[in-house]
Design an enzyme around this catalytic site. Structure first.
Site, PDB file in Angstrom:
ATOM      1  N   HIS A  52       0.712  -1.238   0.043  1.00 28.47           N
ATOM      2  CA  HIS A  52       0.095  -0.206   0.128  1.00 28.47           C
ATOM      3  C   HIS A  52       0.758   1.254   0.071  1.00 28.47           C
ATOM      4  CE1 HIS A  52      -4.145  -1.397   0.395  1.00 28.47           C
ATOM      5  NE2 HIS A  52      -3.652  -2.038   1.420  1.00 28.47           N
ATOM      6  N   CYS A  75       0.745   2.019  -5.764  1.00 28.33           N
ATOM      7  CA  CYS A  75      -0.085   2.798  -6.762  1.00 28.33           C
ATOM      8  C   CYS A  75       0.393   4.176  -6.793  1.00 28.33           C
ATOM      9  CB  CYS A  75      -1.601   2.797  -5.951  1.00 28.33           C
ATOM     10  SG  CYS A  75      -1.701   3.558  -4.598  1.00 28.33           S
ATOM     11  N   ARG A 111       0.728   2.847 -11.617  1.00 21.88           N
ATOM     12  CA  ARG A 111       1.594   2.149 -10.722  1.00 21.88           C
ATOM     13  C   ARG A 111       3.066   2.854 -10.736  1.00 21.88           C
ATOM     14  NH1 ARG A 111      -2.883   1.122  -9.776  1.00 21.88           N
ATOM     15  NH2 ARG A 111      -3.911  -1.103  -9.692  1.00 21.88           N
TER      16      ARG A 111
END
Lengths: 221, 53
Positions: free
Chosen positions: A120, A189, A198
């Site tokens: 993340h 991301c 990305r």
């Protein structure tokens, strides 16, 4: 008339409170949960490693990875001296809530091919918040309990689209690597709060050492 | 809506306030435990993999 106005204002207040609560959940609560979940995962791994008989690395046959279970601990000095996250097998949402996720179809840690890991950027502990700071030459250090693997970043951060699965190929396209080798790919991301793109970095295996020889220098430099 | 709830709670003002706080906490718990985890994937912060989708 008064009733309508009152109902409408109560609705607005409720909606506002909901939004505030949801933001608090995203910014704060998912981080709290990720911190405790990742600490528990690292704990589980280290206890398993402590229980396992110490065999020299080449002699040990690595156990097959089980989806959702921890496989290694990753350290990236550039992202912080205390930056330490467990790498779990699989990249499902429930797995990424507890740490970084290893793409199931990619190589094993230290193996020939591409050990690809997703994490993340924001929420759930923000593991890859400072991803754009990574530079060629930076160390990515992993341990599986018997061996320290020191990877060095060669290329990145490279921005691409979500459908560009070639970035986790055994010899990733655009990475600059030409032949087969022991590579590592990190994905997250971009932009920070979005999902349109990305960010990728690629690294190659630079050194390995048995855990019995102590922490690699890259961790303390 | 809130007025309606307040009028239908039993007891004096203190008891009602106490029950209200418990109700609010219960709602927050349900939101954090069930509703928000469900709603989160609908937002774009969770897509960090390359998957060809």
């Amino acid at each position: 008339m008064r009733l309508v106005v009152r109902a409408l204002s109560e609705l607005c207040i409720t909606a506002g409170a909901l939004v505030v609560l949801f933001v608090a959940y995203l910014l704060y609560w998912t981080g709290v949960q990720a911190d405790s979940a990742s600490a528990a995962q690292i704990d589980t791994l280290q206890r398993a490693w402590a229980d396992a008989p110490l065999v020299t690395a080449p002699a040990r046959v690595p156990a097959p990875y089980v989806t959702g279970k921890g496989i290694a601990v990753m350290y990236v000095p550039r992202l912080g001296r205390d930056w330490k996250w467990p790498v779990l097998e699989g990249t499902g949402p429930d797995i990424l809530k507890q740490g970084l996720g290893h793409y199931g179809r990619t190589a094993v840690l230290g193996g020939t091919g591409n050990f690809a890991v997703a994490g993340h950027r924001r929420t759930h502990g923000d593991p890859f918040k400072d991803f754009p700071l990574l530079r060629p030459g930076d160390a990515v250090v992993l341990t599986d309990g018997t061996t320290w693997f020191t990877y060095r970043i060669d290329r990145g951060p490279y921005r691409t689209v979500p459908s560009d699965t070639a970035v986790v190929d055994p010899v990733p396209r655009k990475s600059g690597f030409r032949g087969p080798g022991r590579y590592l790919t990190l994905t997250t991301c971009d932009p920070e709060w979005g999902s349109s793109h990305r960010l990728i970095v690629w690294a190659h295996l630079d050194a390995t050492r048995p855990v019995t020889d102590g922490r690699p220098q890259a961790l303390d430099s | 809506m809130y007025g309606w709830i307040w009028r239908h709670l039993p007891g004096n003002a203190w008891v009602r306030a106490l029950i209200s706080i418990v109700l609010v906490l219960a709602v927050v718990y349900v939101l954090f435990q069930y509703v928000f985890p469900w709603a989160e994937p609908l937002l774009p912060f969770n897509d960090v993999t390359v998957d060809g989708q």
